[in-house]
Design an enzyme around this catalytic site. Sequence first.
Site, PDB file in Angstrom:
ATOM      1  N   LYS A   1      -4.217 105.896  72.190  1.00 23.59           N
ATOM      2  CA  LYS A   1      -3.403 106.131  70.981  1.00 23.59           C
ATOM      3  C   LYS A   1      -4.021 107.167  70.061  1.00 23.59           C
ATOM      4  CE  LYS A   1      -0.468 102.154  70.916  1.00 23.59           C
ATOM      5  NZ  LYS A   1       0.181 101.086  70.204  1.00 23.59           N
TER       6      LYS A   1
ATOM      7  N   LYS B   1       3.132 103.778  81.082  1.00 23.73           N
ATOM      8  CA  LYS B   1       3.910 102.564  80.780  1.00 23.73           C
ATOM      9  C   LYS B   1       5.095 102.893  79.868  1.00 23.73           C
ATOM     10  CE  LYS B   1       2.066 100.459  76.621  1.00 23.73           C
ATOM     11  NZ  LYS B   1       2.121  99.293  75.828  1.00 23.73           N
TER      12      LYS B   1
ATOM     13  N   LYS C   1       7.349 102.376  73.169  1.00 20.05           N
ATOM     14  CA  LYS C   1       8.207 102.748  72.032  1.00 20.05           C
ATOM     15  C   LYS C   1       7.890 104.156  71.548  1.00 20.05           C
ATOM     16  CE  LYS C   1       7.779  98.112  70.123  1.00 20.05           C
ATOM     17  NZ  LYS C   1       6.401  97.648  69.879  1.00 20.05           N
TER      18      LYS C   1
HETATM   19  N1  AQP Z   1       5.733  98.703  79.373  1.00 20.61           N
HETATM   20  C1  AQP Z   1       5.443  97.427  79.192  1.00 20.61           C
HETATM   21  N2  AQP Z   1       5.507  96.564  80.232  1.00 20.61           N
HETATM   22  C2  AQP Z   1       5.233  95.237  80.049  1.00 20.61           C
HETATM   23  N3  AQP Z   1       4.898  94.703  78.849  1.00 20.61           N
HETATM   24  C3  AQP Z   1       4.843  95.539  77.787  1.00 20.61           C
HETATM   25  N4  AQP Z   1       4.556  95.329  76.489  1.00 20.61           N
HETATM   26  C4  AQP Z   1       4.633  96.509  75.819  1.00 20.61           C
HETATM   27  N5  AQP Z   1       4.967  97.495  76.664  1.00 20.61           N
HETATM   28  C5  AQP Z   1       5.099  96.931  77.896  1.00 20.61           C
HETATM   29  C6  AQP Z   1       4.218  94.025  75.934  1.00 20.61           C
HETATM   30  O1  AQP Z   1       5.064  93.792  74.818  1.00 20.61           O
HETATM   31  C7  AQP Z   1       4.342  92.995  73.877  1.00 20.61           C
HETATM   32  C8  AQP Z   1       4.458  93.601  72.512  1.00 20.61           C
HETATM   33  O2  AQP Z   1       3.947  94.925  72.506  1.00 20.61           O
HETATM   34  P1  AQP Z   1       3.680  95.612  71.118  1.00 20.61           P
HETATM   35  O3  AQP Z   1       4.917  96.059  70.509  1.00 20.61           O
HETATM   36  O4  AQP Z   1       2.892  94.724  70.263  1.00 20.61           O
HETATM   37  O5  AQP Z   1       2.719  96.791  71.418  1.00 20.61           O
HETATM   38  P2  AQP Z   1       2.634  97.892  72.442  1.00 20.61           P
HETATM   39  O6  AQP Z   1       2.022  97.380  73.681  1.00 20.61           O
HETATM   40  O7  AQP Z   1       1.857  98.919  71.728  1.00 20.61           O
HETATM   41  O8  AQP Z   1       4.139  98.371  72.712  1.00 20.61           O
HETATM   42  P3  AQP Z   1       4.575  99.833  72.975  1.00 20.61           P
HETATM   43  O9  AQP Z   1       5.996  99.874  73.303  1.00 20.61           O
HETATM   44  O10 AQP Z   1       3.685 100.492  73.951  1.00 20.61           O
HETATM   45  O11 AQP Z   1       4.414 100.464  71.546  1.00 20.61           O
HETATM   46  P4  AQP Z   1       3.750 101.798  71.171  1.00 20.61           P
HETATM   47  O12 AQP Z   1       4.518 102.864  71.850  1.00 20.61           O
HETATM   48  O13 AQP Z   1       3.886 101.821  69.679  1.00 20.61           O
HETATM   49  O14 AQP Z   1       2.339 101.728  71.642  1.00 20.61           O
HETATM   50  C9  AQP Z   1       2.896  92.897  74.366  1.00 20.61           C
HETATM   51  O15 AQP Z   1       2.712  91.641  74.987  1.00 20.61           O
HETATM   52  C10 AQP Z   1       2.802  93.996  75.377  1.00 20.61           C
HETATM   53  O16 AQP Z   1       1.869  93.683  76.391  1.00 20.61           O
END
Ligand code: AQP
Length: 343
Positions: free
Chosen positions: A120, A207, A210
Amino acid sequence: MTILHSIQPSKRIFSGIQPTGNLHLGNYLGAIKNWVNLQEEITSIFSIVDMHAITVPQDPKTLRASTHEVAAAIIAAGIDIQKSILFNQSSIKEHAELAWILNCVCRIGWLNRMTQFKEKAGKNKENATIGLYNYPVLMAADILLYRATHVPVGDDQKQHIELTRDIASSFNSMFTNDEEEDFFCLPEPQIIGPAKRVMSLRDGSKKMSKSDSSEASRINLTDTKEEISNKIKKAKTDPELIPETIENLKSRPEALNLINIYSSLSDQSVEKILEEFSGKGFSYFKPKLIELTIEKLGPISSKMRYLLKDTIEIDKILKTGAEKAREIAEPVLKDVKYLVGFI
Ligand code: AQP
């Protein structure tokens, strides 16, 4: 003999999700769908982790709207607020207090190993916030504040749960006497199902996320039928046929991703899906996946839209959830402060 106020439950589930924009299929299949099944076993605690969200810049208005949206999505996906506790993290001040104490347990070397920070922060590490670097300690506080035993997450969060275990273990050896039981149990990650890490629809090595600048890389829970259909039609695949065994998919990440999504959405094993589709091409498979995705996500997004018409009701739900969460969190923090030596 130390007199403590909190009790270690034999099983307690805690998990969180950030209100940082549209929830996507990865969040749903990797986390929320599993939460819905697990809440049947035991009272579970789910938090909208807005304090984690501000580790990267957020527009305050958008953050408030996203908090409502995520709450609506969680309820629409099937979290029953009578059975489970749903609240937003910043309404329980004990998260921040415990995080500070755990900051004084966690070692810089441990945080330096966290891959999410490296991803990040990217090349601009010096300019990243201390909050982003410190994110895993706050996450440890979120989990340990409820003396949680199990944490259902996607595969990307495994390293953070391992760090939580290290912090808990270190706290126990620093502050619990040999003859006493450990205060914190070591929480287990629960990484369930075939969609542990849903990948980007445009690049099978990244992966689904968002923050990906490409909208076509993810399916949002709020996408219309047309958007879902277009994104799956355009999803990267390869010209080969669907094989009979999963081994033959290992070198085909985009193909494997779509099969895993189908398997998870249909609640059938990957083997069963391969049995059904082996020998067929993706031009045959994709329309089936489109149909299934619309069937499963359609009811969630319409319920979400309905719930979002009344954000005052959502605020009430979160407030009630926070009251229940506070009943658990307060005595745990009181015990931690005592163990550390605060008067
Ligand atoms: N691609 C994914 N596949 C499976 N599980 C996922 N999670 C996130 N992306 C995937 C799971 O969703 C839960 C909440 O995630 P989060 O919003 O707290 O944080 P994150 O992992 O940072 O989500 P993003 O979409 O990747 O956000 P950004 O882009 O802001 O970094 C967690 O249980 C996570 O494992």
